[in-house]
Write a protein that holds these residues in place. Structure first.
Motif, PDB file in Angstrom:
ATOM      1  N   LYS A  87      -1.040  -0.023  -1.966  1.00 14.82           N
ATOM      2  CA  LYS A  87      -1.220   1.362  -1.538  1.00 14.82           C
ATOM      3  C   LYS A  87       0.001   2.123  -2.043  1.00 14.82           C
ATOM      4  O   LYS A  87       1.126   1.603  -2.005  1.00 14.82           O
ATOM      5  CB  LYS A  87      -1.319   1.475  -0.016  1.00 14.82           C
ATOM      6  N   ASN A  88      -0.211   3.338  -2.495  1.00 12.62           N
ATOM      7  CA  ASN A  88       0.911   4.123  -3.009  1.00 12.62           C
ATOM      8  C   ASN A  88       1.953   4.414  -1.930  1.00 12.62           C
ATOM      9  O   ASN A  88       3.111   4.700  -2.254  1.00 12.62           O
ATOM     10  CB  ASN A  88       0.409   5.442  -3.605  1.00 12.62           C
ATOM     11  N   SER A  89       1.548   4.307  -0.681  1.00 15.19           N
ATOM     12  CA  SER A  89       2.457   4.601   0.428  1.00 15.19           C
ATOM     13  C   SER A  89       3.279   3.394   0.881  1.00 15.19           C
ATOM     14  O   SER A  89       4.111   3.517   1.785  1.00 15.19           O
ATOM     15  CB  SER A  89       1.649   5.123   1.621  1.00 15.19           C
ATOM     16  N   LEU A  90       3.081   2.246   0.280  1.00 15.45           N
ATOM     17  CA  LEU A  90       3.807   1.042   0.682  1.00 15.45           C
ATOM     18  C   LEU A  90       5.306   1.198   0.462  1.00 15.45           C
ATOM     19  O   LEU A  90       5.757   1.956  -0.406  1.00 15.45           O
ATOM     20  CB  LEU A  90       3.318  -0.167  -0.109  1.00 15.45           C
ATOM     21  N   SER A  91       6.072   0.433   1.191  1.00 15.35           N
ATOM     22  CA  SER A  91       7.514   0.389   0.972  1.00 15.35           C
ATOM     23  C   SER A  91       7.808  -0.326  -0.351  1.00 15.35           C
ATOM     24  O   SER A  91       6.937  -1.015  -0.906  1.00 15.35           O
ATOM     25  CB  SER A  91       8.192  -0.378   2.107  1.00 15.35           C
ATOM     26  N   LYS A  92       9.014  -0.169  -0.845  1.00 16.52           N
ATOM     27  CA  LYS A  92       9.403  -0.837  -2.091  1.00 16.52           C
ATOM     28  C   LYS A  92       9.220  -2.341  -1.968  1.00 16.52           C
ATOM     29  O   LYS A  92       8.676  -2.993  -2.888  1.00 16.52           O
ATOM     30  CB  LYS A  92      10.852  -0.520  -2.449  1.00 16.52           C
ATOM     31  N   LYS A  93       9.637  -2.914  -0.872  1.00 14.40           N
ATOM     32  CA  LYS A  93       9.542  -4.366  -0.668  1.00 14.40           C
ATOM     33  C   LYS A  93       8.100  -4.838  -0.762  1.00 14.40           C
ATOM     34  O   LYS A  93       7.798  -5.853  -1.414  1.00 14.40           O
ATOM     35  CB  LYS A  93      10.132  -4.738   0.692  1.00 14.40           C
ATOM     36  N   LYS A  94       7.181  -4.105  -0.144  1.00 16.41           N
ATOM     37  CA  LYS A  94       5.777  -4.506  -0.158  1.00 16.41           C
ATOM     38  C   LYS A  94       5.142  -4.269  -1.527  1.00 16.41           C
ATOM     39  O   LYS A  94       4.282  -5.042  -1.964  1.00 16.41           O
ATOM     40  CB  LYS A  94       5.015  -3.768   0.935  1.00 16.41           C
ATOM     41  N   LYS A  95       5.557  -3.218  -2.209  1.00 11.74           N
ATOM     42  CA  LYS A  95       5.056  -2.986  -3.565  1.00 11.74           C
ATOM     43  C   LYS A  95       5.475  -4.123  -4.497  1.00 11.74           C
ATOM     44  O   LYS A  95       4.680  -4.597  -5.313  1.00 11.74           O
ATOM     45  CB  LYS A  95       5.572  -1.649  -4.105  1.00 11.74           C
ATOM     46  N   LEU A  96       6.711  -4.564  -4.368  1.00 11.18           N
ATOM     47  CA  LEU A  96       7.198  -5.661  -5.201  1.00 11.18           C
ATOM     48  C   LEU A  96       6.391  -6.936  -4.956  1.00 11.18           C
ATOM     49  O   LEU A  96       6.101  -7.694  -5.894  1.00 11.18           O
ATOM     50  CB  LEU A  96       8.683  -5.920  -4.939  1.00 11.18           C
ATOM     51  N   LYS A  97       6.004  -7.168  -3.711  1.00  5.43           N
ATOM     52  CA  LYS A  97       5.210  -8.359  -3.397  1.00  5.43           C
ATOM     53  C   LYS A  97       3.851  -8.309  -4.073  1.00  5.43           C
ATOM     54  O   LYS A  97       3.347  -9.335  -4.544  1.00  5.43           O
ATOM     55  CB  LYS A  97       5.036  -8.489  -1.878  1.00  5.43           C
ATOM     56  N   VAL A  98       3.246  -7.118  -4.138  1.00  2.01           N
ATOM     57  CA  VAL A  98       1.947  -6.987  -4.802  1.00  2.01           C
ATOM     58  C   VAL A  98       2.099  -7.169  -6.312  1.00  2.01           C
ATOM     59  O   VAL A  98       1.332  -7.893  -6.948  1.00  2.01           O
ATOM     60  CB  VAL A  98       1.296  -5.630  -4.491  1.00  2.01           C
ATOM     61  N   ILE A  99       3.100  -6.520  -6.900  1.00  2.91           N
ATOM     62  CA  ILE A  99       3.318  -6.633  -8.342  1.00  2.91           C
ATOM     63  C   ILE A  99       3.618  -8.080  -8.730  1.00  2.91           C
ATOM     64  O   ILE A  99       3.193  -8.554  -9.796  1.00  2.91           O
ATOM     65  CB  ILE A  99       4.468  -5.714  -8.799  1.00  2.91           C
ATOM     66  N   TYR A 100       4.305  -8.789  -7.866  1.00 10.64           N
ATOM     67  CA  TYR A 100       4.622 -10.199  -8.110  1.00 10.64           C
ATOM     68  C   TYR A 100       3.358 -11.030  -8.320  1.00 10.64           C
ATOM     69  O   TYR A 100       3.354 -11.996  -9.083  1.00 10.64           O
ATOM     70  CB  TYR A 100       5.427 -10.745  -6.932  1.00 10.64           C
ATOM     71  N   ARG A 101       2.271 -10.643  -7.689  1.00  7.76           N
ATOM     72  CA  ARG A 101       1.015 -11.373  -7.850  1.00  7.76           C
ATOM     73  C   ARG A 101       0.453 -11.215  -9.264  1.00  7.76           C
ATOM     74  O   ARG A 101      -0.313 -12.057  -9.738  1.00  7.76           O
ATOM     75  CB  ARG A 101      -0.017 -10.878  -6.824  1.00  7.76           C
ATOM     76  N   TYR A 102       0.826 -10.150  -9.943  1.00 10.38           N
ATOM     77  CA  TYR A 102       0.373  -9.914 -11.311  1.00 10.38           C
ATOM     78  C   TYR A 102       1.071 -10.864 -12.282  1.00 10.38           C
ATOM     79  O   TYR A 102       0.477 -11.361 -13.238  1.00 10.38           O
ATOM     80  CB  TYR A 102       0.663  -8.467 -11.709  1.00 10.38           C
ATOM     81  N   ASN A 103       2.345 -11.100 -12.025  1.00  6.67           N
ATOM     82  CA  ASN A 103       3.138 -12.021 -12.846  1.00  6.67           C
ATOM     83  C   ASN A 103       4.225 -12.578 -11.941  1.00  6.67           C
ATOM     84  O   ASN A 103       5.069 -11.835 -11.451  1.00  6.67           O
ATOM     85  CB  ASN A 103       3.744 -11.278 -14.040  1.00  6.67           C
TER      86      ASN A 103
END
Length: 303
Positions: A261-277
């Motif tokens: 979600k665009n509203s996620l915190s930086k920490k949570k965004k990083l966790k999602v991006i980590y799933r990509y690579n």
């Protein structure tokens, strides 16, 4: 059902595209038998493995294991140094200018995707920039060849002389055998997914260019990722990850289904991006590129 149709589709698409219907090596026998046992049509499997471009080469697996051995023996201090904050190459003015130009050119489409999936334009462009330089670096070797060679090389004794070590201690050999088998099983899973995805989308599996480890398309999806998350962005009835719309929509589909979600915190965004690579350096790099692109966009538009 797709495996029955795949035989006809594959043969029609292949035509006279350099196929010799002979098996010049027994190195593929076990792999082909495993695919058939898992439900793939024997004729389809034989046809795929008859492609003249397909040659067995244990160097594919040797390259991966050599890199893993190097990291295994790496001093702790060097491992820490290698885990930099983010890759600064993508934060430079040239890369960011290219990313911003792409964002401006396709902003209408990116906004449409954002409305549907809730993934900001800057994030998708950042992913595309880091993965394939906005679609300009797609890999040269066929993804199928790379995965097939790794799947057919579960025994490190096949390529031990290529690793650069005269000998290894027993504990290291045990580790090497386990890791090689694990990587071969991983490659087999991805190979199976590539056959499934290509047959469902009328693609010749042996002609799909990819990375050294089988990722393909503008978005560099692994085959199993493509099977589960790729979508038909342009509505033409097939999923072609080498086209802009399908790739961008599929990237957004992946992120959304992993909780973005665009509203996620930086920490949570990083966790999602980590799933990509699965690399935190990679995740932080994507985050920084997206953040910089958003700053440029907010200053110079488009709004």
């Amino acid at each position: 059902m797709f495996r029955k149709l795949a035989v006809l589709i594959f043969i029609i698409l292949l035509g006279n595209a350099g196929v010799a219907f002979t098996d010049d090596s027994h190195s593929w026998d076990a792999l082909k038998g495993r695919l058939v046992a898992d439900g793939f049509n024997r004729e389809y499997v034989d046809t795929v493995f008859s492609a003249s471009s397909l040659e067995y080469d244990s160097a594919m697996m040797a390259r991966k294991m050599r890199a893993l051995l190097k990291r295994r023996f790496e001093p702790p201090a060097k491992k820490v140094a290698r885990e930099k904050e983010f890759d600064e190459r993508y934060i430079g003015p040239i890369m960011l200018a290219g990313g911003y130009s792409y964002l401006r050119e396709h902003y209408g489409l990116l906004q449409e995707i954002d409305k549907q999936y809730g993934v900001a334009p800057s994030v998708l462009v950042a992913l595309l920039l880091v993965e394939t330089k906005l679609g300009f670096t797609l890999g040269e070797a066929p993804a199928f060849n790379n995965l097939a060679n790794m799947a057919a090389s579960p025994d490190p004794l096949k390529f031990f002389n290529e690793l650069g070590y005269e000998r290894l201690e027993e504990k290291d050999m045990v580790w090497l055998k386990k890791r090689t088998q694990k990587k071969a099983d991983w490659a087999y899973k991805e190979l199976s997914a590539l056959l499934k995805f290509s047959s469902e989308n009328s693609m010749v599996p042996t002609e799909i260019p990819g990375s050294p480890y089988g990722a393909f398309g503008i978005c560099q999806f692994m085959p199993s990722t493509a099977v589960h998350y790729a979508v038909d962005g342009d509505g033409d009835g097939v999923i072609d990850l080498f086209t802009r719309d399908d790739a961008l929509f599929s990237m957004a589909s992946f992120l959304k289904r992993h909780g973005w979600k665009n509203s996620l915190s930086k920490k949570k965004k990083l966790k999602v991006i980590y799933r990509y690579n699965h690399s935190m350096v990679y995740a932080r790099t994507i985050y920084e590129v997206a953040r910089n692109l958003e700053k440029i966009r907010s200053t110079f538009g488009p709004d």
